[in-house]
Design a protein around this motif. Structure first.
Motif, PDB file in Angstrom:
ATOM      1  N   TYR A 103       0.855  -1.177   0.000  1.00 51.47           N
ATOM      2  CA  TYR A 103       0.000   0.000   0.000  1.00 51.47           C
ATOM      3  C   TYR A 103       0.894   1.231   0.000  1.00 51.47           C
ATOM      4  N   VAL A 104       0.915   1.902  -1.141  1.00 49.92           N
ATOM      5  CA  VAL A 104       1.765   3.075  -1.311  1.00 49.92           C
ATOM      6  C   VAL A 104       0.921   4.324  -1.099  1.00 49.92           C
ATOM      7  N   LEU A 105       1.453   5.226  -0.292  1.00 50.66           N
ATOM      8  CA  LEU A 105       0.811   6.519  -0.080  1.00 50.66           C
ATOM      9  C   LEU A 105       1.768   7.631  -0.472  1.00 50.66           C
ATOM     10  N   VAL A 106       1.239   8.592  -1.208  1.00 50.37           N
ATOM     11  CA  VAL A 106       1.993   9.770  -1.604  1.00 50.37           C
ATOM     12  C   VAL A 106       1.286  10.961  -0.983  1.00 50.37           C
ATOM     13  N   SER A 107       2.007  11.765  -0.210  1.00 47.69           N
ATOM     14  CA  SER A 107       1.409  12.970   0.345  1.00 47.69           C
ATOM     15  C   SER A 107       1.786  14.162  -0.514  1.00 47.69           C
ATOM     16  N   THR A 108       0.759  14.880  -0.950  1.00 43.50           N
ATOM     17  CA  THR A 108       0.960  16.111  -1.714  1.00 43.50           C
ATOM     18  C   THR A 108       0.596  17.320  -0.855  1.00 43.50           C
ATOM     19  N   ALA A 109       0.558  17.129   0.457  1.00 45.12           N
ATOM     20  CA  ALA A 109       0.103  18.171   1.385  1.00 45.12           C
ATOM     21  C   ALA A 109       0.944  19.438   1.317  1.00 45.12           C
ATOM     22  N   ASP A 110       2.237  19.308   1.242  1.00 36.54           N
ATOM     23  CA  ASP A 110       3.130  20.477   1.282  1.00 36.54           C
ATOM     24  C   ASP A 110       3.910  20.605  -0.011  1.00 36.54           C
ATOM     25  N   THR A 111       3.243  20.410  -1.128  1.00 40.48           N
ATOM     26  CA  THR A 111       3.981  20.374  -2.382  1.00 40.48           C
ATOM     27  C   THR A 111       3.401  21.344  -3.393  1.00 40.48           C
ATOM     28  N   ASP A 112       4.218  21.682  -4.349  1.00 43.02           N
ATOM     29  CA  ASP A 112       3.740  22.348  -5.551  1.00 43.02           C
ATOM     30  C   ASP A 112       4.250  21.489  -6.703  1.00 43.02           C
ATOM     31  N   ASP A 113       4.261  21.996  -7.908  1.00 40.65           N
ATOM     32  CA  ASP A 113       4.644  21.169  -9.053  1.00 40.65           C
ATOM     33  C   ASP A 113       6.043  20.576  -8.930  1.00 40.65           C
TER      34      ASP A 113
END
Length: 140
Positions: A103-113
């Motif tokens: 189960y892979v999780l990617v957090s985009t919470a503190d990201t931009d491009d």
């Protein structure tokens, strides 16, 4: 340990970023019994939500039939978290029904491009979460 190619890693991250601010979701299938992720399968988040993901039941049924026909199985089940860290939520644990999958999780919470993101992998079996090491390779 999860071993996957740089191409698959990049495609999972790109999908997570493209669907932000909604959660992205999908699978990576591999030959049955191999444990080797090969075929990237981005799915539509039927919930269209920044805090929850849900595979469309019709799409999921079609996918599992396709996996059976191709002697494949889900090796990676992935989704993104858009406002929290890349760690399974209670809902994620409840819906984890592939004991052999990563189960892979990617957090985009503190990201931009181009900004930072978290990419983590877990085994979830009978409600027990175990984080695992990830190894990214150019090819198998």
């Amino acid at each position: 340990m999860l071993t996957l190619t740089q191409d698959l890693y990049d495609r999972i991250v790109a999908h997570a970023r493209a669907d932000h601010p909604d959660e992205a979701c999908g699978m990576v299938a591999g030959p049955e019994g191999s444990g080797r992720p090969e075929r990237f399968i981005p799915m539509l988040n039927a919930a269209r939500s920044p805090t929850f993901y849900e595979f469309d039941s019709g799409d999921l049924l079609k996918l599992y039939r396709e996996l059976d026909d191709n002697d494949e199985e889900p090796v990676i089940v992935y989704h993104s978290h858009t406002a929290t860290e890349a760690y399974p939520s209670r809902t994620d644990i409840t819906y984890a029904n592939e004991p052999g999958a990563h189960y892979v999780l990617v957090s985009t919470a503190d990201t931009d491009d181009a900004g930072p993101f978290q990419f983590r992998s877990f085994r979830i079996v009978d409600g027990e979460i175990t984080e695992e090491e990830i190894r990214v390779v150019e090819a198998y």
